[in-house]
Motif scaffolding. Sequence first.
Motif, PDB file in Angstrom:
ATOM      1  N   TYR A 143    -111.226  29.009  29.923  1.00 37.08           N
ATOM      2  CA  TYR A 143    -110.317  30.106  30.220  1.00 37.08           C
ATOM      3  C   TYR A 143    -111.151  31.291  30.669  1.00 37.08           C
ATOM      4  CZ  TYR A 143    -111.259  32.061  25.518  1.00 37.08           C
ATOM      5  OH  TYR A 143    -111.845  32.571  24.395  1.00 37.08           O
ATOM      6  N   HIS A 144    -110.492  32.250  31.308  1.00 37.24           N
ATOM      7  CA  HIS A 144    -111.175  33.425  31.851  1.00 37.24           C
ATOM      8  C   HIS A 144    -110.674  34.684  31.169  1.00 37.24           C
ATOM      9  CE1 HIS A 144    -111.551  31.081  35.903  1.00 37.24           C
ATOM     10  NE2 HIS A 144    -112.384  30.644  34.996  1.00 37.24           N
ATOM     11  N   LEU A 145    -111.584  35.615  31.005  1.00 36.64           N
ATOM     12  CA  LEU A 145    -111.254  36.976  30.586  1.00 36.64           C
ATOM     13  C   LEU A 145    -111.655  37.879  31.744  1.00 36.64           C
ATOM     14  CD1 LEU A 145    -112.801  36.876  26.999  1.00 36.64           C
ATOM     15  CD2 LEU A 145    -110.389  36.706  27.596  1.00 36.64           C
ATOM     16  N   TYR A 146    -110.850  38.895  32.022  1.00 34.22           N
ATOM     17  CA  TYR A 146    -111.142  39.800  33.136  1.00 34.22           C
ATOM     18  C   TYR A 146    -111.329  41.211  32.609  1.00 34.22           C
ATOM     19  CZ  TYR A 146    -109.712  35.876  35.931  1.00 34.22           C
ATOM     20  OH  TYR A 146    -109.632  34.626  36.480  1.00 34.22           O
ATOM     21  N   ARG A 147    -112.419  41.822  33.039  1.00 34.17           N
ATOM     22  CA  ARG A 147    -112.679  43.227  32.726  1.00 34.17           C
ATOM     23  C   ARG A 147    -112.422  43.999  34.019  1.00 34.17           C
ATOM     24  NH1 ARG A 147    -117.144  42.514  30.211  1.00 34.17           N
ATOM     25  NH2 ARG A 147    -118.513  42.625  31.985  1.00 34.17           N
ATOM     26  N   ILE A 148    -111.496  44.942  33.974  1.00 32.07           N
ATOM     27  CA  ILE A 148    -111.106  45.699  35.158  1.00 32.07           C
ATOM     28  C   ILE A 148    -111.473  47.153  34.935  1.00 32.07           C
ATOM     29  CG2 ILE A 148    -109.151  46.408  36.586  1.00 32.07           C
ATOM     30  CD1 ILE A 148    -107.823  43.726  35.790  1.00 32.07           C
ATOM     31  N   MET A 164    -115.257  38.686  35.846  1.00 36.73           N
ATOM     32  CA  MET A 164    -114.643  37.493  35.267  1.00 36.73           C
ATOM     33  C   MET A 164    -115.622  36.870  34.269  1.00 36.73           C
ATOM     34  SD  MET A 164    -113.274  34.047  37.191  1.00 36.73           S
ATOM     35  CE  MET A 164    -114.891  33.367  37.602  1.00 36.73           C
ATOM     36  N   VAL A 165    -115.184  36.748  33.042  1.00 35.99           N
ATOM     37  CA  VAL A 165    -115.971  36.089  31.994  1.00 35.99           C
ATOM     38  C   VAL A 165    -115.317  34.736  31.746  1.00 35.99           C
ATOM     39  CG1 VAL A 165    -116.729  36.174  29.590  1.00 35.99           C
ATOM     40  CG2 VAL A 165    -116.605  38.283  30.945  1.00 35.99           C
ATOM     41  N   THR A 166    -116.114  33.670  31.859  1.00 32.08           N
ATOM     42  CA  THR A 166    -115.605  32.328  31.617  1.00 32.08           C
ATOM     43  C   THR A 166    -116.073  31.857  30.252  1.00 32.08           C
ATOM     44  OG1 THR A 166    -115.720  31.835  33.973  1.00 32.08           O
ATOM     45  CG2 THR A 166    -115.572  29.954  32.493  1.00 32.08           C
ATOM     46  N   ARG A 167    -115.126  31.336  29.491  1.00 32.10           N
ATOM     47  CA  ARG A 167    -115.436  30.749  28.184  1.00 32.10           C
ATOM     48  C   ARG A 167    -115.026  29.288  28.254  1.00 32.10           C
ATOM     49  NH1 ARG A 167    -116.762  33.781  23.970  1.00 32.10           N
ATOM     50  NH2 ARG A 167    -115.607  32.484  22.505  1.00 32.10           N
ATOM     51  N   GLY A 168    -115.923  28.406  27.811  1.00 34.51           N
ATOM     52  CA  GLY A 168    -115.662  26.976  27.892  1.00 34.51           C
ATOM     53  C   GLY A 168    -115.765  26.300  26.536  1.00 34.51           C
ATOM     54  N   ARG A 182    -119.299  36.922  36.074  1.00 32.11           N
ATOM     55  CA  ARG A 182    -119.579  37.325  37.449  1.00 32.11           C
ATOM     56  C   ARG A 182    -118.641  38.416  37.893  1.00 32.11           C
ATOM     57  NH1 ARG A 182    -118.155  32.381  41.433  1.00 32.11           N
ATOM     58  NH2 ARG A 182    -118.457  33.886  43.062  1.00 32.11           N
ATOM     59  N   VAL A 183    -119.160  39.301  38.730  1.00 33.32           N
ATOM     60  CA  VAL A 183    -118.354  40.360  39.318  1.00 33.32           C
ATOM     61  C   VAL A 183    -117.707  39.777  40.564  1.00 33.32           C
ATOM     62  CG1 VAL A 183    -118.385  42.639  40.401  1.00 33.32           C
ATOM     63  CG2 VAL A 183    -119.848  42.167  38.412  1.00 33.32           C
ATOM     64  N   LEU A 184    -116.399  39.976  40.693  1.00 34.79           N
ATOM     65  CA  LEU A 184    -115.658  39.436  41.835  1.00 34.79           C
ATOM     66  C   LEU A 184    -115.646  40.419  42.983  1.00 34.79           C
ATOM     67  CD1 LEU A 184    -112.644  37.971  39.848  1.00 34.79           C
ATOM     68  CD2 LEU A 184    -114.659  36.762  40.675  1.00 34.79           C
TER      69      LEU A 184
END
Length: 184
Positions: A143-148, A164-168, A182-184
């Motif tokens: 799942y992804h977490l987004y920091r805006i 975007m932070v990906t957690r697996g 990663r920064v989008l």
Amino acid sequence: EYLQSDAQERTHDFPTLRIRGPVALIGVSSAQPTNLFYASGSVGKEQLARLEQLLHDLAESGLCRVVLLHHPLSQEGIPQRRRLSDAQAVRDVLQRAGADLVLHGHTHRTSVLTVPGRDNDIPVIGVRSSSAIGHTPHKRSRYHLYRIERLDPPHDNRRFRITMVTRGYDETHGCFLHATERVL
């Protein structure tokens, strides 16, 4: 209830609009009845017109416009029976009206693409299922977490920095762990 717009924004079923802090979450329905073994989708002309107007209306709001839909905008590698039939029309709306981020599911694969927007390219992110255990790394839950973060002043026509932070899921530890950022 979790699919509805905020009470003050309720005018149509879709697209929906929920405002949370500096973010406008715009829900688009691509669901449609299909034959057995088909999972195609369509947004439709009426919803596309409302989406375009909503994106234009929100353009100067100072809100980060995040479009949520089930089907991906890309046709690449997706069988005809699982595609969004009017994906090009959705991309055209995004190019004319702009958005800051598009999130989708459906393929149960991670994908990071961009589509042209009004002022800059728009990241289009697909995410794997968060509930599929998957015994091989490329099918394991994520799942992804987004920091805006608002950029003041804007940089290269971008008003926000989206990370975007990906957690697996890690079978060894039996839990979700930080995988990438990663920064989008």
